[in-house]
Design a protein around this motif. Structure first.
Motif, short mmCIF file in Angstrom:
data_model
loop_
_atom_site.label_atom_id
_atom_site.label_comp_id
_atom_site.label_asym_id
_atom_site.label_seq_id
_atom_site.Cartn_x
_atom_site.Cartn_y
_atom_site.Cartn_z
N LEU A 1 0.77 -1.16 -0.08
CA LEU A 1 -0.16 -0.03 0.02
C LEU A 1 0.99 1.16 0.02
O LEU A 1 1.29 1.93 1.14
CB LEU A 1 -0.92 -0.10 1.24
N THR A 2 1.57 1.66 -1.16
CA THR A 2 2.27 2.44 -1.38
C THR A 2 2.09 4.09 -1.22
O THR A 2 2.51 4.87 -1.54
CB THR A 2 3.22 2.43 -2.63
N GLY A 3 0.48 4.11 -1.09
CA GLY A 3 -0.11 5.38 -1.02
C GLY A 3 0.65 6.21 0.18
O GLY A 3 0.79 7.49 0.07
N THR A 4 0.60 5.59 1.44
CA THR A 4 1.32 6.05 2.28
C THR A 4 2.80 6.42 2.14
O THR A 4 3.60 5.54 1.83
CB THR A 4 1.15 5.24 3.62
N LYS A 5 3.17 7.78 2.27
CA LYS A 5 4.34 7.82 1.93
C LYS A 5 5.62 8.11 3.18
O LYS A 5 4.98 8.29 4.22
CB LYS A 5 4.43 9.45 1.09
N LYS A 6 6.71 7.79 2.54
CA LYS A 6 7.95 7.90 3.79
C LYS A 6 8.51 9.09 3.33
O LYS A 6 9.13 9.29 2.18
CB LYS A 6 8.92 6.67 3.66
#
Length: 210
Positions: free
Chosen positions: A74-79
């Protein structure tokens, strides 16, 4: 023949023995550190992510952010900063917004997690997503998932009567004024400077004037 005291040591002998002891200690310490570094303790974690049950057998050192991005894709949440300073990794856990980079996944066994992917879809946007599009509440878009998750949670906080320190009377019920929403969103940084547009988007969803 001279008698030699078996318990006597020369200065050179003492130094040599000390050096051998230190070297042996360093070898033992290095071996222990290497063993610890190669040992990966894992734990099973069960989460409800965007309404779906997910179970992971995960390294206990894994942050919730990395569990979402690297394990659940779920790469919508960003680092962003990875230090809890920018808000790009904001998700909603059990109805509360948190910085997912600052918490371990194993601490959330049984929790309900909502990421940007769980708020809406391209065909059916969440009202906050639609408002961000309408008011151009983003430019590069990197911080936008965290901004939207935080904005949704902020309006929920206000609706539940949770006060903030910008209220003159913390016992009074808060309202979604411009200053109230801006204060609550202050933990979400936008390097492009779209703050006014973000406030306009939130005001529309809240039904208030910015």
């Amino acid at each position: 023949m001279n008698d030699v005291d078996p318990f006597s040591l020369s200065r050179r002998g003492v130094l040599a023995a000390g050096a051998v002891g230190v070297a042996a200690s360093q070898v033992r310490t290095s071996s222990a550190a290497a063993a610890a570094a190669t040992r990966h303790d894992t734990m099973p974690v069960s989460l409800s992510v965007n309404g779906k049950p997910r179970r992971l057998d995960i390294d206990v050192r894994t942050t919730l952010l990395d569990a979402l991005r690297e394990h659940l894709k779920l790469t919508g949440t960003k680092k962003g900063c990875d230090h809890g300073q920018c808000g790009a990794c904001t998700v909603i856990v059990n109805g509360e917004r948190i910085n997912s980079c600052l918490t371990l996944a194993v601490m959330h066994d049984g929790d309900k997690v909502t990421t940007i992917e769980g708020l809406g879809t391209p065909d059916r946007l969440h009202p906050m997503q639609a408002a961000f599009v309408k008011h151009d509440g983003y430019q590069c878009g990197y911080c936008t998932p965290g901004q939207i998750c935080s904005a949704v949670a902020v309006l929920d906080e206000i609706g539940r009567g949770i006060p903030s320190h910008v209220q003159e009377d913390v016992a009074a019920r808060p309202s979604p004024t411009n200053i109230e929403m801006r204060e609550r969103m202050s933990g979400n940084l936008c390097r492009c400077g779209a703050y006014s547009n973000i406030a306009d988007a939130m005001a529309e969803v809240a039904g208030a004037k910015a």
